[in-house]
Design a protein around this motif. Structure first.
Motif, PDB file in Angstrom:
ATOM      1  N   ASP A  34       0.817  -1.217   0.000  1.00 42.50           N
ATOM      2  CA  ASP A  34       0.000   0.000   0.000  1.00 42.50           C
ATOM      3  C   ASP A  34       0.847   1.261   0.000  1.00 42.50           C
ATOM      4  O   ASP A  34       0.539   2.243  -0.663  1.00 42.50           O
ATOM      5  CB  ASP A  34      -0.887   0.039   1.262  1.00 42.50           C
ATOM      6  N   ALA A  35       1.940   1.213   0.736  1.00 46.44           N
ATOM      7  CA  ALA A  35       2.743   2.414   0.970  1.00 46.44           C
ATOM      8  C   ALA A  35       3.326   2.998  -0.313  1.00 46.44           C
ATOM      9  O   ALA A  35       3.668   4.174  -0.377  1.00 46.44           O
ATOM     10  CB  ALA A  35       3.862   2.088   1.943  1.00 46.44           C
ATOM     11  N   HIS A  74       1.836   3.513  -3.146  1.00 43.68           N
ATOM     12  CA  HIS A  74       0.863   4.286  -3.947  1.00 43.68           C
ATOM     13  C   HIS A  74       0.918   3.939  -5.421  1.00 43.68           C
ATOM     14  O   HIS A  74       0.894   4.821  -6.277  1.00 43.68           O
ATOM     15  CB  HIS A  74       1.093   5.802  -3.770  1.00 43.68           C
ATOM     16  N   LEU A  75       1.040   2.675  -5.739  1.00 41.66           N
ATOM     17  CA  LEU A  75       1.063   2.271  -7.146  1.00 41.66           C
ATOM     18  C   LEU A  75      -0.316   2.386  -7.767  1.00 41.66           C
ATOM     19  O   LEU A  75      -1.281   1.988  -7.174  1.00 41.66           O
ATOM     20  CB  LEU A  75       1.535   0.816  -7.254  1.00 41.66           C
TER      21      LEU A  75
END
Lengths: 98, 256, 308
Positions: A94-95, A97-98
């Motif tokens: 999640d981190a 931001h794809l």
């Protein structure tokens, strides 16, 4: 000789309206007209009395080629099992931001 | 010959004359609603009549705001008599068939197109603003009428005959549009009003182009003896106003 | 189970090229055509006052409204045409008396206040009838109704406002408004059709998802909505038996005399012959114009081919 269509005011035309800039033309209904110039004007008067559009298309109804409901399964179901076409198929942190 | 109305010398009177054209033309078009040759045309004619009515209202409102005491749009539309109306006779005569209505609309819209186009540059800012809005509307009316006159003129032998007949009947009433005798020269010189004579060439040029394409023959000039701008009308206007005004006049002082 | 039955069971929309039972198609054609015809014939009673509207503002409003009705008729004819009938056939059926339009339009508009009463009561009833049709099982009909309903809400509001002005105007204007409501109230209630136990098409239409609520349910909804509005208008509804049912929290109206409705449906209303005659005359008078447009289009097409 008078063609049958002239008794109601011409051929059937499908009408598409672009509601505002940035949006696609959307089918709204149909009108009758003897030719394309009148079809555009009739479509304007009938379908954009309340500023519903910024652009119009008219297409002779007879010129529309449609997929058949009989072919619905073979046309559209094969797309159902290709989940890998959708971004949610893939797990990424999640981190990032794809 | 003594005219009923004095020459138009004020912005208010000028606005009223233009409003009268629009109101009376609108009233005649309204008679077509639910009678048009096809339902799409009911909608189209309704749109045009609404545009004209809207122009009339703006012009009356402006004119009414300039007088002392001020008058409302309805005072001006409903409580003036026939002889005080200044519309051209072109727009007041009874509707004939669809060819008459479209030929008349073509002439009126061609005239209004040139008029409003110039009036949009009037030194009077309100008239200029009304004209700037109206010119887009009448450009559409003109195109609508043109489309129909082409189809009727170059359609069937019957439609050609009817349209040529309509043209012969309307043509004598065209020249009144360009007659400036009713207008005080000062109003034009001050840059408020548009000189009617200046519209003749562009309007006729446009009409000739359409007639030519529609395979119609321009009738010989045979101007009708008429002075609608000075309040001398045909008999048709009295009946039109009777219908338009009777309810409002039956209830003086009432609001609606 | 057929695809059609699956769609109906799942509350999905049926679209033009789907297989559908002949009776479903026939019911839709009949109903949509009747609806379209009603819009077109409905232009006449209100059009009757277009040239006489008592203010320019009212004239513009009425003109926009009558014009909307022509537009609504066209949306509906377009929906009907997706079922494989042409507008020509539908108009022929109307002109020959084989298809009906709403009987309400066979009453005359006798005063200016009738324009208000039609907007408030007739359009009010029409909206109650039409809102559920936005969820009708046939897609093109439902979509046309969404458009119609969006536009109709101004129709009812202008009617209410018109009557409110009259009711609070001069004595003569108030009387005019009351007289109009007296004449239009009962015919408006009859617009919902015969009582449920006498309605022939209802059950099947409900099953097919064409109709969502029964005649009596919709009629009651209309009454409950309208009674407080009449009070706000300062006008009385011409029903001595009208009373509030405390327990059921609903308005109970007096018995509706359907014999009149059936007479009007049979063709004996005050304006049946006039309305249809007017419509047929307009169509016939316009024949040469439509022929001209068709002839012009043919000539232009030939010219196009010659150039190519």
């Amino acid at each position: 000789m008078v063609s049958a269509s002239s008794t109601t005011g011409g051929e059937l035309w499908e009408v598409f309206v672009r509601p505002r800039r940035g949006l696609a033309h959307v089918h709204v209904g149909s009108i009758h007209a003897s030719d394309a110039a009148m079809a555009l004007r009739n479509a304007r008067d009938v379908y954009t009395r309340r500023q519903e559009g910024v652009s119009l298309w008219v297409v002779p109804a007879a010129e529309v080629r449609a997929s058949s409901p009989d072919e619905q399964d073979s046309f559209f179901d094969p797309a159902a099992d290709k989940a890998y076409r959708h971004p949610t198929f893939y797990e990424v942190p999640d981190a990032l931001h794809l | 010959m003594r005219s009923t109305c004095e020459a138009v010398a004020t912005e208010a009177e000028y606005a009223v004359a233009l409003a009268d054209d629009a109101l009376v033309a609108s009233q005649r078009l309204v008679e077509w609603v639910a009678r048009a040759p096809q339902i799409e045309e009911d909608v189209a004619i309704g749109n045009i009549a609404l545009d004209l009515l809207g122009q009339a209202r703006l012009l009356y409102q402006y004119a009414g705001s300039l007088t002392d005491p001020p008058r409302t749009e309805d005072d001006l539309a409903y409580f003036r008599d026939e002889r005080a109306f200044r519309n051209v006779c072109l727009v007041e005569r009874e509707n004939g068939d669809f060819a008459v209505t479209m030929v008349r609309l073509l002439v009126l819209a061609a005239y209004q197109r040139e008029l409003y186009d110039r009036l949009a540059r009037s030194v009077d800012p309100t008239l200029a603003a009304i004209a700037a809005k109206a010119v887009k509307e009448v450009a559409y009316h003109r195109d609508h009428a043109r489309q129909w006159v082409l189809r009727l003129g170059d359609g069937t032998p019957e439609s050609h005959r009817r349209t040529q007949t309509a043209l012969e009947a309307e043509w004598p009433w065209v020249s009144e549009l360009f007659d400036g005798g009713w207008l005080a020269p000062a109003l034009v010189e001050r840059g408020v009003a548009v000189a009617p004579a200046s519209l003749e060439e562009p309007v006729l040029a446009f009409l000739r182009e359409v007639l030519d394409e529609a395979t119609l023959a321009e009738p010989d000039p045979r101007p009708a003896v008429t002075a609608g701008r000075e309040g001398r009308h045909t008999e048709a206007l009295g009946h039109l106003l009777t219908e338009l005004q009777h309810l409002a006049r039956s209830h003086p002082g009432a609001s609606w | 189970m057929s695809t059609f039955e699956e769609l109906i069971a799942a509350n999905e929309r049926v679209e033009p090229r789907d297989d559908m039972p002949d009776a479903y198609r026939a019911t839709l054609v009949r109903q949509i055509a009747q609806h379209a015809h009603s819009e077109i014939i409905g232009m006449q009673p209100e059009g009757n006052w277009l040239t006489r509207a008592p203010s320019l503002r009212r004239k513009a409003i009425l003109l926009a409204k009558v014009q909307d009705e022509a537009g609504h008729g066209l949306y509906l004819y377009a929906a009907a045409e997706t079922l494989g009938v042409s507008r020509e056939e539908l108009l022929d059926a109307l002109h020959a008396g084989r298809q009906k339009y709403s009987s309400i339009f066979n009453y005359p508009t006798l005063s200016w206040a009738d324009i208000g009463a039609i907007g408030w009561l007739v359009d009010g009833a029409a909206i109650v009838n039409q809102v559920p049709l936005c969820r009708c099982s046939y897609g093109p009909y439902a979509r046309a109704m969404v458009r119609v309903c969006k536009e109709e809400s101004f129709h009812q509001r202008q009617g209410f406002e018109l009557l409110h002005t009259l009711s609070h105007g001069t004595e003569a204007q108030h009387a005019m408004a009351q007289d109009a409501v007296d004449r239009w109230w009962w015919p408006s209630l009859m617009m919902f059709g015969p009582p449920d136990d006498a309605s022939t098409h209802s059950a099947q239409s409900m099953e097919w998802g064409i109709k969502r609520f029964s005649n009596d349910t919709l009629r009651q909804r209309f009454v409950d909505m309208t009674v407080p509005q009449a009070e706000a208008l300062g006008l009385t509804l011409p029903d001595p038996d009208l009373r509030w049912d405390e327990e059921a929290e609903t308005w109970r109206h007096g018995e509706i005399d359907f014999t009149e409705l059936f007479e009007v449906v049979k063709g004996n209303g005050p304006c049946n012959a006039q309305r249809l005659g007017h419509r047929v005359q307009a169509h016939e008078d316009g024949a040469w114009v439509r022929e001209a447009a068709a002839a012009y289009a043919r000539k232009q097409a030939e010219k196009g081919r010659a150039v190519a």
